[in-house]
Design an enzyme around this catalytic site. Structure first.
Site, PDB file in Angstrom:
ATOM      1  N   CYS A  92       9.463  -1.196   8.860  1.00 25.32           N
ATOM      2  CA  CYS A  92       8.977  -3.074   8.876  1.00 25.32           C
ATOM      3  C   CYS A  92      10.196  -3.646   8.823  1.00 25.32           C
ATOM      4  CB  CYS A  92       7.824  -3.361   8.856  1.00 25.32           C
ATOM      5  SG  CYS A  92       6.237  -3.328   8.834  1.00 25.32           S
ATOM      6  N   HIS A 100       8.623   1.190   3.190  1.00 20.74           N
ATOM      7  CA  HIS A 100       8.246  -0.332   3.534  1.00 20.74           C
ATOM      8  C   HIS A 100       9.581  -0.907   3.221  1.00 20.74           C
ATOM      9  CE1 HIS A 100       3.720  -0.026   3.510  1.00 20.74           C
ATOM     10  NE2 HIS A 100       4.184   0.138   2.258  1.00 20.74           N
ATOM     11  N   GLY A 101       9.117  -2.368   4.400  1.00 23.12           N
ATOM     12  CA  GLY A 101      10.894  -3.324   4.558  1.00 23.12           C
ATOM     13  C   GLY A 101      10.407  -4.457   4.844  1.00 23.12           C
ATOM     14  N   ARG A 128       0.989  -0.864   0.654  1.00 26.58           N
ATOM     15  CA  ARG A 128      -0.409  -0.361   0.209  1.00 26.58           C
ATOM     16  C   ARG A 128       0.839   1.410   0.064  1.00 26.58           C
ATOM     17  NH1 ARG A 128      -3.593  -1.213   5.451  1.00 26.58           N
ATOM     18  NH2 ARG A 128      -1.595  -1.937   5.769  1.00 26.58           N
TER      19      ARG A 128
END
Length: 473
Positions: A354, A311-312, A252
């Site tokens: 994350c 993001h990660g 997202r």
């Protein structure tokens, strides 16, 4: 021939300030009269050879000099040594050839700002000739003139302390620590395997038995340049391309990330960093941007900061194309070996992403994880791989390995918002970064995703050797 070539290569890597520092630290071995004729590194090395201070198979003094001036890149690349090796070597009695007095003056010169230097010169106006106090003279030059005049010496620090007291009282503390440790070394009586202080002749000494030399306070990284350095912000918001090209990730958009970026720009601008923000980068573009700043000359800067918002998952971050970039690849780009102008200077990374999939979803809370259906990872310790083993790094992770980090679409992430608030409140008080990050840990750990009882715990990892303080003024 190999020895001569090594010295030649090293000489080519030295700046004018490096040579001045090397000469100053060698004054006990090469007199000033001889040094005045030395205008280039090759001549300096020749003088060391003539004095028998360096030779083939005898590079101890050369290694010590480069360790003292924080040129760890030269130690590693040309002298087959390291900071850790030198620290062990110099603990052996009799190994150090640079006098504690000379090293004290050098450290003071490194911590004196250009404005403070002007104050020193003004206060010395009646003591030293005006020709020796011109704008081109450095603090090292001033110290040399003070020694010539007889108002500064190993046992004559009164004038220096008076000047420092008027200019910057923190410099006085460094001198007092030197005096206290010098007294401790001179007056420790070794008797039957025990170490006892005589308690006489040195101020502020404790009596009775001690465990050895008095412990020095931690040094503080130099943080006086304007700007302090670059604050690089990699801000990934729109992941439409990742959804199209790597559909299984179901990434997202990271609504709220611009709130974080704005907070980072505000606080690091106040801390005198030059802001460089890049938005919505693919993995390849992230690497390209990092390569640009790796290749920049940071010689006149005191620090480098990189903030990554994306993001990660464990040990990696995602580009907006859904491709992975290992965090270790980004941090190691700025080691002393790979970015020589940052050798010995703090490199700070804050990663909002994350590091796994273990999470509980809330109503108005999103998580910075790229994947929604994969299983939880439970093995390994990402921080041991992400941060280089070299000194002077700080890696602040938003969350522990295997876990998500939380983000509000309207208010930003728990971690970055807390970090910026604590930096803004605590830096003016002179608190160091590890104290600040501990407070961030406490605040974020108290937050809760009430819908699913979700929690978050940030994690700093570091190889800092000194206190890292960001002065506001």
């Amino acid at each position: 021939m190999e020895f001569s070539r090594c010295l030649y290569i090293i000489s080519e890597a030295l700046a004018k300030d490096d040579l001045a520092a090397l000469k100053f630290l060698s004054l006990e071995h090469i007199p000033l009269r001889k040094q005045e004729a030395i205008q280039e590194p090759k001549a300096f090395f020749q003088a060391l050879q003539e004095k028998g201070l360096i030779d083939v198979g005898n590079l101890a003094f050369l290694k010590e000099l480069f360790y003292r001036i924080n040129r760890m890149d030269i130690l590693a690349n040309h002298l087959d040594s390291s900071r850790e090796e030198m620290e062990r070597e110099l603990q052996i009695p009799g190994r150090a050839k640079v006098s504690p007095f000379r090293y004290l003056l050098f450290q003071l010169s490194e911590n004196i700002t250009s404005e403070e230097l002007k104050c020193f010169k003004f206060l010395l106006g009646k003591e030293l000739p005006k020709s020796k106090l011109n704008t081109e003279n450095t603090m090292i030059d001033v110290f040399i003139e003070m020694e010539k005049k007889g108002i500064l010496g190993e046992d004559n620090l009164k004038v220096l302390k008076t000047l420092c007291d008027k200019v910057d009282k923190s410099l006085v503390k460094k001198i007092e620590e030197y005096e206290l440790n010098l007294c401790g070394e001179e007056e420790m009586l070794i008797t039957e395997g025990q170490t006892k202080s005589s308690g006489e002749g040195c101020p502020e000494k404790s009596s009775g038995f001690t465990s050895g030399l008095l412990v020095q306070q931690l040094e503080v990284y130099k943080m006086t340049s304007r700007p302090r350095g670059v604050c690089l912000i990699l801000n990934n918001h729109n992941f439409a391309r990742a959804r199209a090209e790597v559909a299984e990730l179901k990434m997202r958009d990271r609504n709220g990330t611009d709130v974080d970026a704005a907070a980072l720009k505000k606080v690091f601008s106040k801390l005198h960093f030059k802001i460089a923000e890049y938005k919505d980068l693919t993995a390849k573009e992230i690497r390209n941007v990092v390569n640009i700043y790796q290749g920049e000359d940071h010689k006149d800067k005191d620090c480098f900061v990189c903030c990554i918002l994306s993001h990660g998952k464990k040990g990696i971050i995602y580009g907006v194309d859904g491709q992975e970039v290992p965090i270790q690849e980004l941090t190691t780009s700025f080691t002393g070996r790979n970015c020589r102008s940052l050798a010995g200077k703090p490199k700070v990374f804050f990663v909002q992403a994350c590091q796994g999939d273990a999470r509980q979803k809330g109503v108005n809370i999103e998580v910075d994880s790229g994947e929604q259906d994969s299983s939880v990872e439970t093995d390994g310790r990402f921080q041991l791989d992400c941060i280089p083993s070299e000194a002077d790094f700080l890696l602040g992770m938003a969350t522990l390995q295997d876990y998500v980090s939380y983000r509000s679409p309207s208010q930003g992430t728990w971690y970055i918002q807390s970090l910026c608030q604590h930096l803004e409140n605590s830096c003016p008080r002179g608190e160091d970064i590890l104290t600040i990050l501990t407070a961030v840990n406490q605040e974020v750990s108290r937050k809760i995703d009430k819908q699913n009882a979700g929690k978050q715990m940030p994690q700093p990892s570091f190889t800092l050797r000194k206190k890292l303080i960001f002065p506001v003024n």
